[in-house]
Design a protein around this motif. Structure first.
Motif, PDB file in Angstrom:
ATOM      1  N   LEU A  14       2.898   4.169   9.080  1.00 21.37           N
ATOM      2  CA  LEU A  14       3.975   3.219   8.844  1.00 21.37           C
ATOM      3  C   LEU A  14       4.380   3.374   7.391  1.00 21.37           C
ATOM      4  CD1 LEU A  14       2.599  -0.067  10.467  1.00 21.37           C
ATOM      5  CD2 LEU A  14       4.393   1.420  11.369  1.00 21.37           C
ATOM      6  N   VAL A  15       5.673   3.449   7.139  1.00 17.18           N
ATOM      7  CA  VAL A  15       6.176   3.549   5.766  1.00 17.18           C
ATOM      8  C   VAL A  15       7.323   2.560   5.593  1.00 17.18           C
ATOM      9  CG1 VAL A  15       5.463   5.934   5.364  1.00 17.18           C
ATOM     10  CG2 VAL A  15       7.699   5.472   6.395  1.00 17.18           C
ATOM     11  N   PRO A  16       7.497   2.054   4.358  1.00 18.43           N
ATOM     12  CA  PRO A  16       8.604   1.134   4.105  1.00 18.43           C
ATOM     13  C   PRO A  16       9.949   1.816   4.327  1.00 18.43           C
ATOM     14  CG  PRO A  16       7.047   1.154   2.265  1.00 18.43           C
ATOM     15  CD  PRO A  16       6.675   2.285   3.176  1.00 18.43           C
ATOM     16  N   CYS A  17      10.892   1.059   4.877  1.00 16.29           N
ATOM     17  CA  CYS A  17      12.260   1.531   5.083  1.00 16.29           C
ATOM     18  C   CYS A  17      13.185   0.359   4.768  1.00 16.29           C
ATOM     19  CB  CYS A  17      12.452   1.996   6.526  1.00 16.29           C
ATOM     20  SG  CYS A  17      14.174   2.316   6.977  1.00 16.29           S
ATOM     21  N   ARG A  21       8.198   9.041  -2.620  1.00 16.54           N
ATOM     22  CA  ARG A  21       9.010   9.226  -3.812  1.00 16.54           C
ATOM     23  C   ARG A  21      10.479   9.116  -3.428  1.00 16.54           C
ATOM     24  NH1 ARG A  21       7.635  14.449  -5.655  1.00 16.54           N
ATOM     25  NH2 ARG A  21       5.630  13.540  -6.181  1.00 16.54           N
ATOM     26  N   ASN A  22      11.204   8.196  -4.078  1.00 14.70           N
ATOM     27  CA  ASN A  22      12.641   8.017  -3.827  1.00 14.70           C
ATOM     28  C   ASN A  22      12.934   7.900  -2.334  1.00 14.70           C
ATOM     29  OD1 ASN A  22      13.201   8.192  -6.593  1.00 14.70           O
ATOM     30  ND2 ASN A  22      13.302  10.418  -6.479  1.00 14.70           N
ATOM     31  N   SER A  23      12.214   7.022  -1.645  1.00 11.21           N
ATOM     32  CA  SER A  23      12.392   6.779  -0.205  1.00 11.21           C
ATOM     33  C   SER A  23      12.110   8.013   0.640  1.00 11.21           C
ATOM     34  CB  SER A  23      13.790   6.239   0.103  1.00 11.21           C
ATOM     35  OG  SER A  23      13.992   5.019  -0.562  1.00 11.21           O
ATOM     36  N   GLY A  24      11.185   8.843   0.185  1.00  6.01           N
ATOM     37  CA  GLY A  24      10.805  10.026   0.945  1.00  6.01           C
ATOM     38  C   GLY A  24       9.298  10.199   0.978  1.00  6.01           C
ATOM     39  N   SER A  36       0.814  -1.220   0.000  1.00  8.22           N
ATOM     40  CA  SER A  36       0.000   0.000   0.000  1.00  8.22           C
ATOM     41  C   SER A  36       0.850   1.275   0.000  1.00  8.22           C
ATOM     42  CB  SER A  36      -0.953   0.006   1.199  1.00  8.22           C
ATOM     43  OG  SER A  36      -0.228  -0.028   2.406  1.00  8.22           O
ATOM     44  N   GLY A  37       2.124   1.169   0.320  1.00  9.22           N
ATOM     45  CA  GLY A  37       3.006   2.330   0.374  1.00  9.22           C
ATOM     46  C   GLY A  37       3.044   3.011   1.725  1.00  9.22           C
ATOM     47  N   SER A  38       1.949   2.923   2.477  1.00  8.56           N
ATOM     48  CA  SER A  38       1.880   3.457   3.840  1.00  8.56           C
ATOM     49  C   SER A  38       0.670   2.832   4.522  1.00  8.56           C
ATOM     50  CB  SER A  38       1.764   4.989   3.837  1.00  8.56           C
ATOM     51  OG  SER A  38       0.598   5.428   3.174  1.00  8.56           O
ATOM     52  N   TRP A  39       0.671   2.882   5.854  1.00  7.97           N
ATOM     53  CA  TRP A  39      -0.428   2.301   6.640  1.00  7.97           C
ATOM     54  C   TRP A  39      -0.665   3.202   7.837  1.00  7.97           C
ATOM     55  CZ3 TRP A  39      -1.566  -0.159  11.354  1.00  7.97           C
ATOM     56  CH2 TRP A  39      -2.682  -1.007  11.346  1.00  7.97           C
ATOM     57  N   LEU A  40      -1.912   3.564   8.078  1.00  7.45           N
ATOM     58  CA  LEU A  40      -2.261   4.567   9.075  1.00  7.45           C
ATOM     59  C   LEU A  40      -2.901   3.935  10.303  1.00  7.45           C
ATOM     60  CD1 LEU A  40      -2.495   7.721   9.447  1.00  7.45           C
ATOM     61  CD2 LEU A  40      -4.789   7.505   8.469  1.00  7.45           C
ATOM     62  N   PHE A  41      -2.523   4.440  11.499  1.00 10.48           N
ATOM     63  CA  PHE A  41      -3.179   4.017  12.736  1.00 10.48           C
ATOM     64  C   PHE A  41      -3.227   5.167  13.728  1.00 10.48           C
ATOM     65  CE2 PHE A  41       1.280   2.994  13.417  1.00 10.48           C
ATOM     66  CZ  PHE A  41       1.517   3.146  14.772  1.00 10.48           C
TER      67      PHE A  41
END
Length: 141
Positions: free
Chosen positions: A35-38, A67-70, A16-21
């Protein structure tokens, strides 16, 4: 406070690219967290607000623009590094997103920040009175 709580999987965050809680801190303040991928840790958790202005980075139905890990602020274009939370451009340059402690274990993401309580997935819907009393005022302007 809450201890350890399973949030989601790394796979879900990556897809999903991000996940909200939602959380509540020790002072009772409610906050949205993304939450974001790292690449370094699998995922990281950051406050869902730009440090420059009160602008959500992850919006319901849209997610966060990565975009580009940002993480890109939709209002001014400032970009926060997904792994460090640091911003080196735009209106938010020189600031860092507040972090929330999470742990990754066997592909699952756990909230492990002892200073917060988990309230639920997704964002706050201010119109629903989510997790708080509605106003009892009958004043109209």
């Amino acid at each position: 406070m809450s201890g350890r709580y399973r949030l989601t999987s790394i796979e879900t965050v990556r897809e999903s690219g991000s996940w909200l809680f939602r959380i509540r801190d020790a002072h009772g303040a409610r906050e949205e967290v993304i939450l974001v991928p790292c690449e370094e840790s699998g995922v990281e958790a950051w406050s869902n607000n730009c440090t420059h202005e009160d602008q959500r980075l992850h919006r319901e139905g849209v997610g966060a623009t990565i975009r580009n890990s940002g993480i890109v602020c939709p209002r001014h274009g400032s970009i926060f590094d997904t792994c460090s939370g640091d911003c080196d451009n735009g209106e938010a340059a020189g600031t860092t997103l507040p972090s929330v402690e999470v742990t990754v274990e066997d592909g699952q993401v756990y909230l492990t920040d002892d200073d917060v309580d988990y309230l639920g997935s997704g964002g706050f819907d201010d119109s629903s009175g989510d997790d708080g009393p509605d106003s009892t005022s009958h004043l109209q302007l």
